[in-house]
Design an enzyme around this catalytic site. Structure first.
Site, short mmCIF file in Angstrom:
data_model
loop_
_atom_site.label_atom_id
_atom_site.label_comp_id
_atom_site.label_asym_id
_atom_site.label_seq_id
_atom_site.Cartn_x
_atom_site.Cartn_y
_atom_site.Cartn_z
N ASP A 40 129.73 93.71 35.24
CA ASP A 40 128.90 94.02 36.67
C ASP A 40 127.83 94.94 36.24
O ASP A 40 127.67 95.99 35.24
CB ASP A 40 130.12 95.24 37.49
CG ASP A 40 129.54 95.91 38.75
OD1 ASP A 40 128.42 96.11 39.01
OD2 ASP A 40 130.12 96.63 38.63
N GLY A 97 123.97 101.49 36.28
CA GLY A 97 124.62 101.24 34.66
C GLY A 97 124.63 99.62 34.79
O GLY A 97 125.39 99.03 35.90
N SER A 98 125.33 99.43 33.27
CA SER A 98 126.57 98.00 33.26
C SER A 98 127.33 98.20 32.78
O SER A 98 127.84 99.50 31.96
CB SER A 98 125.60 97.46 32.23
OG SER A 98 123.93 97.09 32.24
N ARG A 99 128.41 97.43 32.99
CA ARG A 99 130.09 97.88 32.60
C ARG A 99 130.88 96.53 32.23
O ARG A 99 130.17 95.24 33.08
CB ARG A 99 130.74 98.08 33.95
CG ARG A 99 130.15 99.88 34.56
CD ARG A 99 130.00 99.77 35.54
NE ARG A 99 129.13 100.35 36.28
CZ ARG A 99 128.39 100.53 37.55
NH1 ARG A 99 128.16 99.02 37.72
NH2 ARG A 99 127.54 101.26 37.77
N GLY A 134 124.59 101.18 51.15
CA GLY A 134 123.37 100.67 52.11
C GLY A 134 124.15 99.33 52.87
O GLY A 134 123.29 99.54 53.31
N SER A 135 125.17 99.34 52.52
CA SER A 135 125.46 97.77 53.85
C SER A 135 127.44 97.61 53.66
O SER A 135 127.89 98.55 53.18
CB SER A 135 125.60 96.30 52.88
OG SER A 135 125.98 96.44 51.72
N THR A 184 139.71 92.98 54.81
CA THR A 184 139.20 93.87 53.90
C THR A 184 137.53 94.33 54.89
O THR A 184 136.62 93.75 55.25
CB THR A 184 138.62 93.88 52.35
OG1 THR A 184 137.58 91.93 53.08
CG2 THR A 184 139.89 93.29 51.76
N GLU A 236 130.00 89.44 47.70
CA GLU A 236 130.95 91.19 47.00
C GLU A 236 131.54 91.20 48.06
O GLU A 236 133.28 91.48 48.03
CB GLU A 236 130.06 92.29 47.68
CG GLU A 236 128.49 92.39 46.45
CD GLU A 236 127.76 93.78 46.20
OE1 GLU A 236 128.76 94.94 45.58
OE2 GLU A 236 127.29 93.93 46.46
N GLN A 239 130.79 95.15 54.43
CA GLN A 239 131.16 93.61 54.00
C GLN A 239 132.25 93.81 54.97
O GLN A 239 133.25 94.69 55.37
CB GLN A 239 131.01 93.32 52.82
CG GLN A 239 129.90 93.50 52.03
CD GLN A 239 129.03 94.63 51.38
OE1 GLN A 239 130.65 95.19 50.75
NE2 GLN A 239 128.35 94.51 51.08
#
Length: 465
Positions: free
Chosen positions: A62, A67-69, A212-213, A206, A181, A215
């Site tokens: 991700d 950051g990166s995960r 920001g958005s 869901t 996403e 879904q």
């Protein structure tokens, strides 16, 4: 891509990792011995390795803005999650995110290398050539300009291709769009609730309200999918997914600029640079979003639920022309409704604001609750009458940074659910932060959905079944 030949499986974690350390020629050679020993100590206690005939893994990156995960998931032959150590996933992260290396794509890719080493070390060597590795980038890379994002993704592809023995395809490293996403979140939540593999009418819808958005995703009938309009621009409305032998048609739409934090800016835009009836009486300040500063102060008469509703509905563009048989807001096709929309699970800010405002219990051990859209309206009617200096005494669990915007946030969430998305004001929905999966609380996040899709759709998985 060259594949390493399979080696005989050794069902002891300690022996397995010693073998990996001696034999692997790519990422394993670059791995720090201490990292392998630490992973060995953590996972060997549970004897988690079984055999290639009874388990599958997926390694999901991700790449977010901060950051990166890396997430590593392990599934049994029935696609149930198996523990890795004490948890249902291996997780680690690093900062900053890939977007911080806009001028140095190679450095961006190398920032992932420690996570790649650790993630690959968790997967038994014999299973690596059959373990998909994917990376989904979100908001950070979306905002880069002049081809910087493409150069970073290409560098990451080189890293995965040259220094990993996991199953890899170039298209598995990409920037996720909002509907992707949303789809992955739908898969993850339905999976943890035991709905995947069942008829679409038994699945849940869901709603994920981010900063920001927002879904909206739910499964629709094949008939509705056939009627789906093709948008002139932007993302497709319907996505076909093959999950655990079942085909689903997912309506997924991401409303950019209508996440909780972005929506505040949209509401301020309606009143331009004058006073705003959604701001609590007694507050005088500024709100910054996306580098733009907005004046945040109420009119002389103070905040007003009624007037805030009027401004919010304009921001939502609920009266925008609709070219389809059914629309949500801003001229967007609704998906047609149906049984897949019957049970709604709402996450992120829907849950957070409900907890802060007392719509559901604020107890720290509460990770889900049931509420109706009308409950947001009732809370808003109280908040909009409360002065800024008194709001903490009326709503003791509100975070300080949300104080001036409590009236605005509650009015927005009610208006979004009812006027925007068309939910019945009295319909109970489930607000969720974590889901109980096999007596373990797990956060609903898109990487699990991506892993499930990757493993369950592989051809060799069907042969394995």
């Amino acid at each position: 891509m060259a594949r390493k030949q399979k080696k005989p499986f050794i069902p002891l974690f300690l022996i397995s990792f010693i073998f990996v350390l001696l034999q692997s020629h790519s990422v394993s050679n670059a791995a720090d011995e201490e990292t392998f020993q630490a992973l060995n100590r953590k996972f060997s206690l549970n004897g988690i390795l079984v055999s290639q005939e009874s388990e599958k893994y997926a390694v999901i990156f991700d790449a977010g803005s901060t950051g990166s995960r890396v997430h590593v998931f392990r599934f049994d032959k029935n696609m149930d999650l198996l523990r890795i150590g004490n948890d249902f996933e291996f997780f680690n992260s690093t900062k900053p995110g890939l977007s911080a290396y806009a001028d140095d794509p190679k450095a961006a890719a190398l920032s992932l290398k420690p996570l790649l080493v650790q993630g690959q070390a968790v997967v038994p060597e014999d299973l690596r050539p059959h373990t998909p590795i994917k990376l989904g980038a979100t908001a950070g890379l979306r905002m880069l300009k002049n081809g910087a994002a493409d150069r970073i993704l290409e560098a990451v592809r080189d890293l995965f291709n040259n220094e990993s023995s996991l199953e890899y395809e170039a298209e598995w490293v990409s920037i996720l769009d909002g509907s992707q996403e949303g789809s992955y979140m739908w898969i993850a939540m339905n999976y943890m609730l035991g709905k995947i593999g069942k008829p679409y009418s038994q699945t849940i819808a869901t709603l994920d309200l981010g900063g920001g958005s927002v879904q909206m995703t739910y499964a629709i009938s094949e008939e509705n999918a056939a009627k789906a309009p093709i948008p002139n621009e932007g993302e497709a409305y319907v996505h076909e997914k093959y999950l655990l032998g079942k085909k689903y048609y997912l309506y997924a739409h991401s409303y950019l600029y209508y996440g909780q934090l972005a929506a505040r800016a949209e509401i301020f835009k309606v009143t331009r640079n004058s006073s705003n009836p959604c701001i609590l009486d007694g507050y005088d300040g500024f709100y910054t979003y996306g580098g733009v500063v907005y004046k945040a102060s109420p009119p002389r008469s103070g905040s007003s639920f009624k007037k805030c509703r009027e401004v919010t509905l304009k921001a939502l563009k609920v009266k925008a022309p609709c070219n389809y048989d059914k629309c949500t807001f801003n001229g967007t096709w609704s998906g047609g409704g149906g049984a897949g929309q019957k049970n709604v699970y709402a996450a992120s800010f829907f849950f957070d604001i409900a907890k802060e405002s007392g719509i559901i219990s604020a107890d720290k051990d509460v990770y889900s609750g049931r509420a109706r859209p009308i409950d947001y309206r009732d809370a808003a009617s109280v908040a909009c009458k409360t002065k800024y200096e008194d709001v903490k005494s009326v709503f003791p669990n509100i975070y300080d940074e949300d104080l001036p915007y409590l009236c605005m946030d509650l009015v927005y969430e009610y208006s979004l659910l009812v006027d925007g998305l068309g939910l019945d004001p009295y319909k109970k929905i489930t607000l969720v932060n974590k889901i109980n999966y096999k007596n373990t609380l797990m956060g609903a996040a898109w990487p699990l959905g991506s892993a499930i899709e990757a493993v369950s759709s592989l051809t060799n998985w069907r042969m394995f079944q």
